[in-house]
Motif scaffolding. Structure first.
Motif, PDB file in Angstrom:
ATOM      1  N   LEU A 281      30.696   3.732 -26.228  1.00 26.11           N
ATOM      2  CA  LEU A 281      30.291   2.883 -27.352  1.00 26.11           C
ATOM      3  C   LEU A 281      28.834   2.443 -27.226  1.00 26.11           C
ATOM      4  CD1 LEU A 281      33.541   0.734 -27.663  1.00 26.11           C
ATOM      5  CD2 LEU A 281      32.660   2.320 -29.378  1.00 26.11           C
ATOM      6  N   THR A 282      28.417   2.191 -25.992  1.00 23.80           N
ATOM      7  CA  THR A 282      27.008   1.835 -25.794  1.00 23.80           C
ATOM      8  C   THR A 282      26.123   3.029 -26.151  1.00 23.80           C
ATOM      9  OG1 THR A 282      27.694   0.399 -23.984  1.00 23.80           O
ATOM     10  CG2 THR A 282      25.351   0.864 -24.137  1.00 23.80           C
ATOM     11  N   ALA A 283      26.571   4.225 -25.804  1.00 22.09           N
ATOM     12  CA  ALA A 283      25.808   5.421 -26.150  1.00 22.09           C
ATOM     13  C   ALA A 283      25.693   5.543 -27.668  1.00 22.09           C
ATOM     14  CB  ALA A 283      26.483   6.659 -25.570  1.00 22.09           C
ATOM     15  N   PHE A 284      26.801   5.298 -28.347  1.00 26.00           N
ATOM     16  CA  PHE A 284      26.788   5.372 -29.809  1.00 26.00           C
ATOM     17  C   PHE A 284      25.818   4.342 -30.395  1.00 26.00           C
ATOM     18  CE2 PHE A 284      28.264   4.113 -33.998  1.00 26.00           C
ATOM     19  CZ  PHE A 284      28.411   5.342 -34.621  1.00 26.00           C
ATOM     20  N   SER A 285      25.799   3.165 -29.791  1.00 24.06           N
ATOM     21  CA  SER A 285      24.968   2.089 -30.343  1.00 24.06           C
ATOM     22  C   SER A 285      23.489   2.270 -30.054  1.00 24.06           C
ATOM     23  CB  SER A 285      25.404   0.739 -29.782  1.00 24.06           C
ATOM     24  OG  SER A 285      26.784   0.610 -29.874  1.00 24.06           O
ATOM     25  N   ASP A 324      25.338  18.103 -23.331  1.00 27.78           N
ATOM     26  CA  ASP A 324      26.190  19.048 -24.046  1.00 27.78           C
ATOM     27  C   ASP A 324      26.106  18.831 -25.555  1.00 27.78           C
ATOM     28  OD1 ASP A 324      26.890  19.540 -21.468  1.00 27.78           O
ATOM     29  OD2 ASP A 324      28.955  18.828 -21.638  1.00 27.78           O
ATOM     30  N   GLY A 325      26.162  17.571 -25.956  1.00 23.30           N
ATOM     31  CA  GLY A 325      26.147  17.258 -27.388  1.00 23.30           C
ATOM     32  C   GLY A 325      24.848  17.714 -28.027  1.00 23.30           C
ATOM     33  N   THR A 326      23.745  17.471 -27.330  1.00 21.61           N
ATOM     34  CA  THR A 326      22.440  17.871 -27.854  1.00 21.61           C
ATOM     35  C   THR A 326      22.339  19.393 -27.973  1.00 21.61           C
ATOM     36  OG1 THR A 326      21.467  15.909 -26.877  1.00 21.61           O
ATOM     37  CG2 THR A 326      19.949  17.690 -27.433  1.00 21.61           C
ATOM     38  N   PRO A 368      16.430   8.214 -28.213  1.00 22.45           N
ATOM     39  CA  PRO A 368      16.858   8.540 -29.580  1.00 22.45           C
ATOM     40  C   PRO A 368      16.072   9.701 -30.203  1.00 22.45           C
ATOM     41  CG  PRO A 368      16.707   6.174 -29.312  1.00 22.45           C
ATOM     42  CD  PRO A 368      16.180   6.776 -28.050  1.00 22.45           C
ATOM     43  N   GLU A 369      16.835  10.613 -30.768  1.00 29.84           N
ATOM     44  CA  GLU A 369      16.306  11.755 -31.520  1.00 29.84           C
ATOM     45  C   GLU A 369      15.359  12.659 -30.746  1.00 29.84           C
ATOM     46  OE1 GLU A 369      16.616  11.134 -35.932  1.00 29.84           O
ATOM     47  OE2 GLU A 369      15.708   9.238 -35.341  1.00 29.84           O
ATOM     48  N   THR A 404      24.945  11.678 -28.513  1.00 29.09           N
ATOM     49  CA  THR A 404      24.644  10.918 -27.303  1.00 29.09           C
ATOM     50  C   THR A 404      25.938  10.505 -26.594  1.00 29.09           C
ATOM     51  OG1 THR A 404      22.646  10.092 -28.382  1.00 29.09           O
ATOM     52  CG2 THR A 404      23.341   8.968 -26.384  1.00 29.09           C
ATOM     53  N   ALA A 405      26.939  10.102 -27.386  1.00 26.54           N
ATOM     54  CA  ALA A 405      28.228   9.736 -26.784  1.00 26.54           C
ATOM     55  C   ALA A 405      28.831  10.938 -26.054  1.00 26.54           C
ATOM     56  CB  ALA A 405      29.176   9.210 -27.854  1.00 26.54           C
ATOM     57  N   VAL A 406      28.716  12.129 -26.663  1.00 24.54           N
ATOM     58  CA  VAL A 406      29.240  13.329 -26.013  1.00 24.54           C
ATOM     59  C   VAL A 406      28.430  13.640 -24.744  1.00 24.54           C
ATOM     60  CG1 VAL A 406      29.630  15.817 -26.286  1.00 24.54           C
ATOM     61  CG2 VAL A 406      30.183  14.265 -28.141  1.00 24.54           C
TER      62      VAL A 406
END
Ligand code: ASP
Length: 426
Positions: A281-285, A324-326, A368-369, A404-406
């Protein structure tokens, strides 16, 4: 005061509640942002403070944890097996993520016909948000840059810029050397281990205000998006692209990584995911795996029950190079752009996308990004015009949070998997 602080780390009973508070904060923030975007945007300062405090922890934490991980091994030569296992894990999971992305984007073909000529022209005209650093992007050059990223000629400026790779390289060498010096350096080695413990207590303290910080971060960003009407854009123009990336991320997070975790550790993957949920959740935020690093490490040890040794070693390095997500997003987005422009990519080009997406993800910073910027590498490599990054710009801020969460979940699973390869792991 001091008593309070030293007590904090041992109290883990509130951990479950904290997760729900953070989740509640995310949901409440989205609701407030949708209903009262202007009000939500005023929380920006709170989010910024939370982000700064998290980032403040990163450099000392990375150095202290990597060093104390190696000191814990007692001898740098024992690092061979876990080191190899970690690299193998990072590479395998990243490649699997890219493959999932490629397969889905080829099957769903979200780019075909979704963008008309008018929109393409508009994007070309108004673009400028991305300062695409053009340059040669052959695999040799990319590899050379990646290798150079590991070294710095100035440790202090690397720390100042939060370039974690050179700090990790330095920490490994320095701590490795300490392990060979015996009693002469006892005070330093003890101090490093103690600093590491103290930093973890600091993080626990910080987590107490996490729901507040998370609320402010999410409310401010989602409020801004709502005020600018970006939500509608997400649903209309790039809906298929957005859904394809989300589907890919979900496949990786709910199938590939859980399977790997179960095969190697026999842990219940979804229980582990729940244990890591504060970090996710912190990653998502924050949309930053580097900012999340302190939380990831704390969760893996205190909630996930992963050994400190494995966490200290696998997570900081993973936060920097294992994304991985990126990687999945970079491959999917590049093919989406090709489809939208009507480019047919052959097998060789698909392979080039796979390789460069993997390298671009390794090279992306955990901020971010960052993935949006390194995607220039992928586009250049297959000869796609870089300015069409504009096609995916409007939704990137949101996708960034999911990927980022992934990324963070990949690092957490890595710490549990690689734990098995440590010599005498408890
Ligand atoms: N924001 C991502 C991270 O910090 C990187 C990216 O994909 O842009 O992990």
């Amino acid at each position: 005061m001091t008593d309070n602080l030293s007590d904090t780390p041992r109290k883990s009973s509130g951990a479950g509640h904290l997760t729900f508070y953070i989740l509640g904060a995310v949901i409440a923030a989205v609701v407030v942002a949708l209903l009262f975007p202007e009000v939500a945007m005023s929380f920006e300062i709170g989010g910024e403070i939370f982000l700064r405090v998290l980032f403040m922890m990163v450099v000392p934490l990375v150095m202290a944890s990597v060093m104390s991980g190696i000191i814990g091994l007692g001898d740098i030569r024992k690092l061979g097996r876990p080191g190899g296992a970690a690299i193998l894990y990072y590479v395998t999971t990243t490649v699997l993520a890219v493959l999932v992305g490629l397969v889905l984007v080829s099957l769903i073909r979200p780019g075909v016909g979704t963008v008309d000529q008018q929109t393409l022209d508009a994007i070309t005209a108004e673009q400028g948000a991305v300062s695409a650093e053009q340059g040669e992007a052959d695999v040799g050059t990319i590899m050379r840059n990646l290798v150079l990223m590991m070294f710095t000629d100035n440790l202090i400026s690397a720390a100042g810029e939060a370039q974690l790779l050179p700090l990790i390289v330095f920490s490994i060498i320095f701590a490795g050397m300490l392990t060979t010096m015996g009693a002469r350096v006892k005070a330093i080695t003890e101090m490093i281990v103690q600093i590491n413990d103290a930093l973890l207590s600091f993080i626990l303290l910080l987590m107490k205000v996490a729901p507040l910080g998370v609320f402010c971060l999410v409310a401010a960003r989602f409020g801004e998006a709502q005020a600018e009407g970006e939500f509608l854009q997400v649903l209309s123009q790039t809906g298929w692209y957005f859904s394809t990336v989300i589907l890919g991320l979900a496949t990786h997070a709910f199938f590939t990584l859980p399977l790997i975790l179960w095969v190697f550790t026999r842990r219940n993957p979804f229980q582990f995911m729940f244990q890591m949920s504060q970090a996710l959740l912190t990653a998502f935020s924050t949309a930053s795996s580097t900012a999340t690093l302190p939380v990831t490490m704390e969760c893996a040890v205190a909630k996930g029950g992963v050994s400190k040794q494995s966490t200290d070693f696998v997570v900081p390095l993973g936060a920097t190079i294992n994304m991985d997500g990126t990687a999945l997003y970079e491959a999917t987005a590049a093919i989406f752009i090709a489809q939208a422009l009507g480019f047919e990519l052959g097998l060789l080009e698909l392979l080039t996308v796979a390789v460069t997406a993997t390298l671009a993800a390794i090279g992306a910073a955990g901020i971010p990004e960052a993935g949006l910027v390194t995607m220039v590498i992928v586009l250049n490599a297959v000869g796609l015009p870089v300015e069409y990054i504009g096609l995916i710009l409007s939704v990137d801020w949101l996708l960034d949070r999911f990927r980022t969460a992934v990324n963070v979940f990949g690092d957490s699973v890595g710490s549990a998997v690689v734990e098995k390869s440590f010599p005498e792991s408890a």
